[in-house]
Write an enzyme that holds these catalytic residues in place. Structure first.
Site, short mmCIF file in Angstrom:
data_model
loop_
_atom_site.label_atom_id
_atom_site.label_comp_id
_atom_site.label_asym_id
_atom_site.label_seq_id
_atom_site.Cartn_x
_atom_site.Cartn_y
_atom_site.Cartn_z
N ALA A 846 0.83 -1.21 0.00
CA ALA A 846 0.00 0.00 0.00
C ALA A 846 0.86 1.25 0.00
CB ALA A 846 -0.93 0.01 1.22
N HIS A 847 0.30 2.32 -0.57
CA HIS A 847 0.94 3.65 -0.59
C HIS A 847 -0.09 4.65 -0.11
CE1 HIS A 847 2.64 7.41 -1.88
NE2 HIS A 847 3.71 6.84 -2.38
N ASN A 848 0.03 5.09 1.15
CA ASN A 848 -0.93 6.04 1.70
C ASN A 848 -0.64 7.46 1.23
OD1 ASN A 848 -1.89 3.82 3.08
ND2 ASN A 848 -2.16 4.96 5.00
#
Length: 997
Positions: A846-848
């Site tokens: 994931a890449h917030n």
């Protein structure tokens, strides 16, 4: 007829039938392969049938490469006989050309060139065996097979119809050719069974068809004997008196024998030159004729290469300037370099326009544009940008001059060249790990072939400069026709011609400048261990073949149905295709993209022709507007994902649909609507150009398939430590594949990932299928050279910065998520189930969002926690970019992910983290490290090593004390150690840091 000596005046001549050349060639070639096969089976049978998958008795028939290249003495005897074959082989090619050459067709010349390249590449793969250099051997073999296509089919098509045995040859030779190409199908199938699925015995079956190709190849060349016999073709040599210094040596010649020749030879006389017409010609005159016939082919090749140079420099401009924008995370000022494409405004100065249209002016602009290739030698990104910007300005000016037909060719010809150059550029990227080998952002260390590209470019420019002057009559006629159709003072006409051209250039650049971009648009991941749609490295050749088919349409229909490609129905076909590409995913979405590719490639000549007609008297304004439209669409395309960093970006946030609608609306102006009907000039192409283009498109299509086979994975990915059930995972934000020096970083990444023996890798900021990143695939080098299954994550039409999963373990299922992002940038995530030593393990990448949007980060973290908690108690690994401090309470992301997601921090004592985190559960953690960023990116690589519990069992003790036990590495087996090279000062500017060990 047997060789004989006849006397020509006072000079005897040696005369023999040319058919002997074919006989000798067949004899030597057959003897070479048969002797090698017999000796290999007699002397080294079990060794020669063994391969990396199996041995005797599973494998019981030797391959061609093992037979001719691995063992003494068969290798040496084979090479001696093949060396003896080379003379007859070259003679065969020359004689075939002499027999089929025609003043009305350039096809025989092209076949002659194909024969020469085929012969040279044959010598290459024979003398450079797979044991010597596997890559060079394969490239030369592929070249040989590609050249077989025009050599065989062209030879059949141009068999002299006047020969009594022409019917025999047209029956016999095609049977060999059909068998040759049909054999390729099972050959490819069994090769995949051997290399990918590693099936014992598959290589033996592969070898049968490999030998069949050799047999059919030799038999096809043997049929030339029929042609030479029935044409009465002879080879003659003047045997001058050795005492005559004025005419020393031998001057061979070739002529066709007639019945009169037989009578004269029996009488010991020879006809005079006046009786024989022009008489026999020596080799030098034949060679001069060949070179003269080759000139149109070399001119066409030079034009195609210069079109490839155009696409290479043009597509390199935005990645070169966007390097600075990425570092600034906002407008850096370098975006002004995009305005270099508006250089046609300078053509408004009449003296400059007149000079550029001259041969000297065009050559000068070509040379100046080549500075864009030489920019690779500059070390500073800013210096490279300045040079590429200047080169682009010159490039666009010279391209506009060509598009107006002022180069002496028709505009339709320039349209075909533009499409061919785009396909060649895309193919070069497909063959070079999605990087154009002559881009200034690559060099010899990052997959570049810059020096080779520059040398060929200068040769192409020299050919253009030294080319004989074109007959201007056709050009003047076309200009007159366009002038008659152009309405003086009709503003609507030039506007409606310039705007479609600008949209077309953007569409080709955005969607078709790389063969895998359309695949990235449709990619959704895996289901039941299979990819749900096409894969970039395996199916990119389909895109290239489709582009070739699209460009063939105007070649075939231009003269027959000139208005077909401007009919509104054809635009409807393109519109429906674009809708399917945008709306659907997997194979259906990809098929929509392929149809859109056909549509875009087919309208190139007509759109260019319309702009050229409208530009008469207003070249500067027409093409300035066209390139302005391209620039605006470029910016709009970037703003759909970079909306958080540009003024007014909110209006285009995630609105690729609006950009696509604008593209098609602009293209609509190029079609003949009832109230906007334009009397467009019909397209016309010389027959030779059609032949060259069709042949080149066929070769490019075949080459794309062969490149795919060459890049096909040789074996399934294997984990680094299968015995101890060790899994090594890492997370890395790779900054869009551009390193700190502004160059492609794929190979730097490969070296570090390979050294760290990572089994599962999460890569972030990886969506490079955009104009600003050069439409690249960041995973190619690692997947092909290190062996990984790959999930590309959400595609460019999902408006994220991208996430990638690389896995040594089979991917059972994967799901792409677009995390809640009400205010800031849209965050991607990949939820993938892996088969790790028979146990299903969940991996989340994931890449917030950024720290400017706390609500976004909270909502995104809660969604990730929900995904991980739902999989409890299955073993789970989280690899993500999370903007938070360790132990930050809710609503900060850290506590949400750990507590709500039921996960453990990989090392709760490491308080120096800010963006990257590794979380886990259901596994034993044995090692954890952080590597300094080096020169690859601005973010470190974090990695952890885990041990999977025995199959059917879970972790017995997950208390904090059990999970945080410390031990010296010497107390563990070396399987758990990280590489020692990265201690202290490290390696390649990377080193372990933070912990001081």
């Amino acid at each position: 007829m047997t060789p004989s000596t006849v006397r020509n005046g006072n000079s005897p001549r040696l005369v023999f039938d040319a058919s002997y050349v074919a006989v000798v060639h067949t004899a030597f070639a057959s003897a070479a392969f048969v002797s090698a096969l017999c000796l290999a089976c007699l002397l080294h049978y079990k060794k020669v049938v063994r391969n990396d998958v199996a041995q005797w008795p599973d494998e019981w028939w030797p391959s061609v490469s093992a037979t001719i290249g691995d063992w003494y003495p068969e290798r040496n005897i084979f090479q001696i006989l093949i060396a003896l074959t080379s003379g007859p082989r070259f003679a065969l090619v020359v004689l075939q050309y002499f027999l089929t050459r025609s003043p009305t067709s350039s096809w025989p010349t092209f076949i002659f060139i194909s024969g020469l390249v085929r012969t040279l590449s044959c010598g290459g793969w024979v003398y450079i065996t797979s044991s010597d250099d596997h890559d060079v051997h394969d490239v030369l073999m592929i070249t040989y097979m590609v050249c077989n296509l025009p050599w065989m089919l062209g030879g059949i098509a141009f068999t002299p119809k006047t020969n009594p045995t022409a019917i025999r040859r047209r029956c016999v030779a095609p049977s060999f050719v059909r068998r040759f190409f049909v054999s390729l199908i099972p050959l490819i199938y069994f090769f995949i069974q051997h290399k990918v699925h590693r099936v014992p015995g598959a290589y033996t079956r592969y070898s049968f068809f490999e030998w069949a190709l050799i047999i059919f190849d030799v038999l096809y060349d043997s049929v030339a004997e029929l042609d030479f016999k029935e044409a009465n073709l002879q080879v003659c040599s003047d045997l001058s008196d050795k005492t005559q210094v004025s005419n020393p040596g031998i001057e061979p010649s070739v002529h066709r024998k007639t019945p009169a020749d037989d009578i004269q030879q029996l009488n010991g006389t020879s006809a005079s030159p006046s009786e024989q017409g022009s008489g026999p010609r020596n080799w030098r005159s034949i060679i001069l004729e060949i070179l003269q016939d080759i000139r149109p082919v070399t001119g066409f090749a030079a034009d195609v290469y210069l079109s490839y140079i155009f696409w290479s420099i043009f597509t390199s401009l935005v990645p070169t300037l966007f390097y600075f924008s990425v570092w600034e995370l906002g407008i850096a000022g370098t975006e002004l370099a995009l305005l270099s494409t508006l250089s046609p405004i300078f053509l408004g100065f009449s003296p400059f326009l007149s000079w550029v249209r001259t041969r000297e002016g065009r050559t000068t602009m070509h040379v100046l544009s080549l500075l864009g290739l030489a920019a690779y030698a500059l070390h500073r990104p800013g210096h490279r940008l300045l040079v590429v910007t200047f080169a682009t300005a010159a490039l666009v000016i010279r391209q506009v001059v060509d598009w107006t037909g002022d180069d002496g060719h028709g505009v339709e010809y320039q349209g075909i060249l533009l499409g061919l150059g785009l396909i060649v550029s895309s193919l070069s990227k497909h063959a070079n790990h999605a990087n154009n080998p002559i881009w200034p952002i690559v060099n010899e260390y990052s997959g570049g072939y810059n020096k080779t590209g520059i040398i060929i470019a200068f040769l192409a420019v020299y050919e253009l400069h030294s080319r004989p002057s074109h007959n201007r009559q056709r050009q003047t006629t076309e200009k007159t026709a366009r002038t008659q159709h152009a309405v003086a003072g009709d503003v609507r006409h030039w506007l409606t011609s310039a705007i479609p051209l600008g949209s077309l250039m953007f569409s080709l650049h955005c969607l078709l400048s790389d063969s895998s971009t359309l695949i990235a648009w449709s990619w959704t991941g895996y289901s039941n261990r299979r990819a749900q749609g096409p894969q970039p490295n395996l199916h990119g050749s389909i895109t290239l073949i489709t582009q070739s088919l699209g460009l063939l349409i105007p070649i075939f229909l231009a003269s027959r149905q000139p208005h077909f490609l401007t009919h509104p129905a054809w635009f409807g076909y393109g519109t429906i295709s674009s809708f399917v590409m945008y709306q659907y995913r997997d194979w259906l979405g990809y098929i929509g993209g392929l149809n859109l590719a056909v549509f875009l490639m087919s309208i190139i000549p007509q759109v260019l022709n319309s702009a050229a007609s409208a530009s008469i008297g207003r070249v500067a304004t027409t093409y300035f507007l066209a390139w302005l439209v391209t620039c605006l669409l470029d910016l709009a395309n970037v703003w759909t994902v970079a909306y958080a960093f540009v003024p007014g970006g909110v209006y285009l946030r995630e609105r690729t649909d609006l950009v696509l609608f604008a593209q098609m609306a602009c293209l609509a102006l190029a079609f003949d609507w009832p109230r906007m009907k334009k009397s467009a000039v019909g397209l016309s192409l010389p027959g030779s150009v059609k032949s060259y283009a069709r042949t080149l498109l066929a070769l490019l299509s075949v080459s794309s398939v062969l490149v795919t086979l060459y890049r096909w994975p040789s074996s399934p990915p294997q984990p680094h430590h299968p015995g101890p059930r060790i899994l090594t995972a890492g997370i890395w934000t790779v900054h869009f594949g551009i390193d700190n020096q502004g160059r492609d970083s794929q190979r730097r990444m490969r070296d570090l990932v390979g050294d760290m023996q990572l089994d599962v890798v999460g890569l972030l900021e990886t969506d490079l299928h955009r104009i600003v990143y050069g439409n690249r695939d960041l995973t190619r080098v690692m997947t092909e050279e290190l062996g990984y299954y790959v999930d590309l994550g959400p595609g460019p039409n999902s408006h994220t910065w991208g996430a990638v999963l690389l896995s040594k373990y089979p991917i059972i299922n994967s799901t792409h998520h677009l995390l809640p992002s009400p205010h800031g940038e849209l965050a991607p995530a990949i939820e993938a189930w892996l088969d790790v030593y028979g146990t299903e393990v969940l991996v989340v990448i994931a890449h917030n969002g950024q720290e400017e949007d706390p609500l976004d980060r909270e909502l995104q973290s809660r969604e990730l926690a929900r995904i991980m908690a739902r999989a409890y108690p299955h073993p789970t690994i989280f690899l993500g970019y999370v903007v938070t401090e360790p132990f930050a309470p809710q609503p900060a992301p850290y506590d949400i992910l750990v507590t709500d997601g039921k996960m453990h921090d990989v090392d709760h004592e490491d308080l120096d983290r800010w963006c990257e985190y590794i979380l886990y559960r259901g596994l034993y953690r044995t090692s954890y490290a952080r590597l300094s960023r080096g020169l690859v990116t601005d973010t470190e690589l974090q990695l952890a090593r885990f041990v999977l519990p025995k199959h059917g069992f879970g972790v017995t003790n997950e208390t904090v004390e059990a999970r945080t036990l410390r031990a010296f590495k010497e107390e563990l087996s070396k399987d758990h150690w990280f590489p020692m090279d990265y201690y202290g000062k490290g390696k390649n500017f990377h080193s372990y840091h933070v912990f001081g060990t």
